[in-house]
Design a protein around this motif. Structure first.
Motif, PDB file in Angstrom:
ATOM      1  N   ALA A 134      59.353  57.060  34.287  1.00 35.06           N
ATOM      2  CA  ALA A 134      58.631  56.493  35.427  1.00 35.06           C
ATOM      3  C   ALA A 134      59.319  55.236  35.947  1.00 35.06           C
ATOM      4  CB  ALA A 134      57.193  56.161  35.022  1.00 35.06           C
ATOM      5  N   ASP A 135      59.358  55.108  37.271  1.00 34.75           N
ATOM      6  CA  ASP A 135      59.933  53.919  37.897  1.00 34.75           C
ATOM      7  C   ASP A 135      58.950  52.762  37.947  1.00 34.75           C
ATOM      8  OD1 ASP A 135      62.416  55.118  38.439  1.00 34.75           O
ATOM      9  OD2 ASP A 135      61.657  56.011  40.288  1.00 34.75           O
ATOM     10  N   LYS A 136      57.654  53.082  38.025  1.00 32.30           N
ATOM     11  CA  LYS A 136      56.639  52.048  38.161  1.00 32.30           C
ATOM     12  C   LYS A 136      55.524  52.280  37.143  1.00 32.30           C
ATOM     13  CE  LYS A 136      57.403  51.524  43.149  1.00 32.30           C
ATOM     14  NZ  LYS A 136      56.763  51.608  44.494  1.00 32.30           N
ATOM     15  N   ALA A 137      54.903  51.171  36.734  1.00 34.94           N
ATOM     16  CA  ALA A 137      53.824  51.256  35.747  1.00 34.94           C
ATOM     17  C   ALA A 137      52.671  50.343  36.132  1.00 34.94           C
ATOM     18  CB  ALA A 137      54.341  50.880  34.359  1.00 34.94           C
ATOM     19  N   ILE A 138      51.469  50.810  35.858  1.00 33.18           N
ATOM     20  CA  ILE A 138      50.253  50.026  35.946  1.00 33.18           C
ATOM     21  C   ILE A 138      49.610  50.049  34.564  1.00 33.18           C
ATOM     22  CG2 ILE A 138      47.879  50.010  36.852  1.00 33.18           C
ATOM     23  CD1 ILE A 138      48.942  51.023  39.491  1.00 33.18           C
ATOM     24  N   ILE A 139      49.060  48.924  34.138  1.00 28.99           N
ATOM     25  CA  ILE A 139      48.335  48.860  32.872  1.00 28.99           C
ATOM     26  C   ILE A 139      46.841  48.967  33.144  1.00 28.99           C
ATOM     27  CG2 ILE A 139      47.608  47.261  31.045  1.00 28.99           C
ATOM     28  CD1 ILE A 139      50.449  46.295  30.837  1.00 28.99           C
ATOM     29  N   HIS A 140      46.153  49.781  32.357  1.00 27.41           N
ATOM     30  CA  HIS A 140      44.697  49.757  32.359  1.00 27.41           C
ATOM     31  C   HIS A 140      44.278  48.777  31.285  1.00 27.41           C
ATOM     32  CE1 HIS A 140      40.532  50.706  32.397  1.00 27.41           C
ATOM     33  NE2 HIS A 140      40.649  51.784  33.150  1.00 27.41           N
ATOM     34  N   GLY A 141      43.606  47.711  31.697  1.00 29.80           N
ATOM     35  CA  GLY A 141      43.205  46.689  30.748  1.00 29.80           C
ATOM     36  C   GLY A 141      42.082  47.136  29.843  1.00 29.80           C
ATOM     37  N   PRO A 142      41.759  46.329  28.831  1.00 30.87           N
ATOM     38  CA  PRO A 142      40.665  46.662  27.913  1.00 30.87           C
ATOM     39  C   PRO A 142      39.333  46.722  28.651  1.00 30.87           C
ATOM     40  CG  PRO A 142      41.374  44.394  27.620  1.00 30.87           C
ATOM     41  CD  PRO A 142      42.362  45.027  28.541  1.00 30.87           C
ATOM     42  N   PHE A 143      38.497  47.681  28.281  1.00 34.17           N
ATOM     43  CA  PHE A 143      37.189  47.769  28.935  1.00 34.17           C
ATOM     44  C   PHE A 143      36.027  47.663  27.941  1.00 34.17           C
ATOM     45  CE2 PHE A 143      38.557  52.292  28.568  1.00 34.17           C
ATOM     46  CZ  PHE A 143      37.585  52.752  27.695  1.00 34.17           C
ATOM     47  N   THR A 144      36.316  47.607  26.656  1.00 34.62           N
ATOM     48  CA  THR A 144      35.245  47.464  25.679  1.00 34.62           C
ATOM     49  C   THR A 144      34.731  46.023  25.692  1.00 34.62           C
ATOM     50  OG1 THR A 144      36.992  47.104  24.037  1.00 34.62           O
ATOM     51  CG2 THR A 144      36.027  49.302  24.145  1.00 34.62           C
ATOM     52  N   GLU A 145      33.422  45.874  25.884  1.00 38.96           N
ATOM     53  CA  GLU A 145      32.771  44.563  25.873  1.00 38.96           C
ATOM     54  C   GLU A 145      33.324  43.593  26.919  1.00 38.96           C
ATOM     55  OE1 GLU A 145      31.633  46.905  23.175  1.00 38.96           O
ATOM     56  OE2 GLU A 145      33.516  46.020  22.506  1.00 38.96           O
ATOM     57  N   ILE A 146      33.745  44.109  28.063  1.00 40.22           N
ATOM     58  CA  ILE A 146      34.073  43.253  29.204  1.00 40.22           C
ATOM     59  C   ILE A 146      32.815  43.218  30.080  1.00 40.22           C
ATOM     60  CG2 ILE A 146      35.613  42.856  31.152  1.00 40.22           C
ATOM     61  CD1 ILE A 146      37.047  42.749  28.450  1.00 40.22           C
ATOM     62  N   ILE A 147      31.999  42.184  29.916  1.00 34.40           N
ATOM     63  CA  ILE A 147      30.691  42.124  30.584  1.00 34.40           C
ATOM     64  C   ILE A 147      30.537  40.751  31.243  1.00 34.40           C
ATOM     65  CG2 ILE A 147      28.205  42.485  30.347  1.00 34.40           C
ATOM     66  CD1 ILE A 147      28.791  43.907  27.685  1.00 34.40           C
ATOM     67  N   PRO A 148      30.985  40.611  32.488  1.00 35.66           N
ATOM     68  CA  PRO A 148      30.903  39.300  33.156  1.00 35.66           C
ATOM     69  C   PRO A 148      29.496  38.721  33.204  1.00 35.66           C
ATOM     70  CG  PRO A 148      32.325  40.783  34.398  1.00 35.66           C
ATOM     71  CD  PRO A 148      31.668  41.603  33.325  1.00 35.66           C
ATOM     72  N   ALA A 149      28.478  39.565  33.268  1.00 35.85           N
ATOM     73  CA  ALA A 149      27.104  39.087  33.428  1.00 35.85           C
ATOM     74  C   ALA A 149      26.408  38.785  32.108  1.00 35.85           C
ATOM     75  CB  ALA A 149      26.279  40.117  34.207  1.00 35.85           C
ATOM     76  N   SER A 150      27.124  38.872  31.005  1.00 37.43           N
ATOM     77  CA  SER A 150      26.489  38.615  29.718  1.00 37.43           C
ATOM     78  C   SER A 150      25.849  37.235  29.692  1.00 37.43           C
ATOM     79  CB  SER A 150      27.516  38.721  28.592  1.00 37.43           C
ATOM     80  OG  SER A 150      26.924  38.415  27.354  1.00 37.43           O
ATOM     81  N   ILE A 151      24.641  37.150  29.154  1.00 37.30           N
ATOM     82  CA  ILE A 151      23.944  35.877  29.048  1.00 37.30           C
ATOM     83  C   ILE A 151      24.559  35.001  27.953  1.00 37.30           C
ATOM     84  CG2 ILE A 151      21.707  34.840  28.480  1.00 37.30           C
ATOM     85  CD1 ILE A 151      20.433  37.356  29.781  1.00 37.30           C
ATOM     86  N   ASP A 152      25.117  35.619  26.948  1.00 40.37           N
ATOM     87  CA  ASP A 152      25.753  34.885  25.853  1.00 40.37           C
ATOM     88  C   ASP A 152      27.146  34.442  26.287  1.00 40.37           C
ATOM     89  OD1 ASP A 152      26.985  34.015  23.494  1.00 40.37           O
ATOM     90  OD2 ASP A 152      25.920  35.472  22.261  1.00 40.37           O
ATOM     91  N   HIS A 153      27.363  33.153  26.369  1.00 40.56           N
ATOM     92  CA  HIS A 153      28.652  32.634  26.850  1.00 40.56           C
ATOM     93  C   HIS A 153      29.799  33.033  25.928  1.00 40.56           C
ATOM     94  CE1 HIS A 153      29.014  29.308  23.857  1.00 40.56           C
ATOM     95  NE2 HIS A 153      27.694  29.406  23.843  1.00 40.56           N
ATOM     96  N   ARG A 154      29.511  33.281  24.661  1.00 38.51           N
ATOM     97  CA  ARG A 154      30.568  33.712  23.759  1.00 38.51           C
ATOM     98  C   ARG A 154      31.042  35.123  24.097  1.00 38.51           C
ATOM     99  NH1 ARG A 154      28.735  31.536  17.736  1.00 38.51           N
ATOM    100  NH2 ARG A 154      28.788  29.296  18.249  1.00 38.51           N
ATOM    101  N   ALA A 155      30.135  35.956  24.544  1.00 34.05           N
ATOM    102  CA  ALA A 155      30.508  37.309  24.954  1.00 34.05           C
ATOM    103  C   ALA A 155      31.389  37.264  26.198  1.00 34.05           C
ATOM    104  CB  ALA A 155      29.262  38.147  25.212  1.00 34.05           C
TER     105      ALA A 155
END
Length: 253
Positions: A57-78
């Motif tokens: 392949a000449d070009k690549a895209i990465i699919h980032g991690p999706f496990t526990e990616i929750i911007p709206a989480s109430i817990d700031h540590r999450a």
């Protein structure tokens, strides 16, 4: 045309299909975040390099991690955990010289109100992108969104050319409410879509089926993409088995 088409590496025989058709590669090695752990990341990167080389392949895209990616989480540590994992993925992308990454929106519709998700997404993606180079692009992907307006507002509010949309037509088809069909999604989001994920399903389950098997008329979907999206929009075949989808795509697109 082939320059705009990618194949996801989780798909069966993806490397062979990419090489035989002259397509590009979307790397799924970082989808599971534990592959970024210190004791694993070196082997993960070596496997990604191997996949790129073997596919030609000449070009690549990465699919980032999706496990526990929750911007709206109430817990700031999450929230911090999600940012940490995405930053680890960006570090891998930099080392591999890859400038584009797909990221899940992290919307959890049964847990968080839309207004809360929008507000917290604004902070989350601003925070993630604040130290990223001008030529690094993320594509925020819909997953459980039942309509296109919320994610449209998020992208508009962020107002950053480095933050674009990845429209996953299969996800939209499986969960969209009755007020919208897939062509509405493409029409409403079209100008801000930089990348798409293409797969088909029965309109109820996220099957990642072949492009020509399911309730979506994919010829009509491609026609809508050509009408409403930018001419340089890219797209990834995300069918679990990609050979027949690649053949269909080559003869259709």
């Amino acid at each position: 045309m082939k320059d705009q088409i990618y194949v996801a590496t989780f798909s069966e025989n993806a490397i062979d299909v990419i090489r035989e058709n002259g397509f590009n590669i979307e790397l799924n090695d970082l989808c599971i975040s534990e592959n970024l752990d210190p004791e694993k990341v070196r082997d993960t990167m070596e496997e990604m390099k191997r996949e790129i080389t073997a596919s030609g392949a000449d070009k690549a895209i990465i699919h980032g991690p999706f496990t526990e990616i929750i911007p709206a989480s109430i817990d700031h540590r999450a929230v911090k955990l999600g940012l940490t994992r995405l930053n680890e993925a960006h570090a891998v992308a930099e080392k591999l010289g890859i400038k584009k990454m797909v990221v899940h929106s992290g919307h959890m519709p049964l847990l968080y109100f839309k207004e809360w998700h929008k507000e917290k997404s604004h902070y989350f993606w601003k925070e993630f992108m604040k130290d990223k180079p001008a030529d690094f692009i993320i594509y925020i992907e819909n997953v459980f969104e039942e309509e296109p307006l919320m994610i449209k507002e998020i992208i508009e509010d962020l107002d950053d050319p480095r933050i674009q949309l990845c429209l996953d037509v299969g996800h939209a088809n499986a969960v969209t409410c009755e007020d919208f069909d897939i062509h509405d999604w493409i029409r409403i989001l079209g100008p801000m879509i930089g990348h798409l994920h293409l797969h088909n399903n029965n309109g109820k389950e996220d099957l990642h089926g072949p492009l020509d098997v399911g309730t979506m008329d994919m010829r009509a979907v491609l026609s809508s993409i050509k009408t409403y999206c930018r001419p340089d929009v890219t797209m990834t075949i995300e069918s679990r088995t990609c050979a027949s989808s690649a053949e269909w795509m080559t003869s259709t697109f």
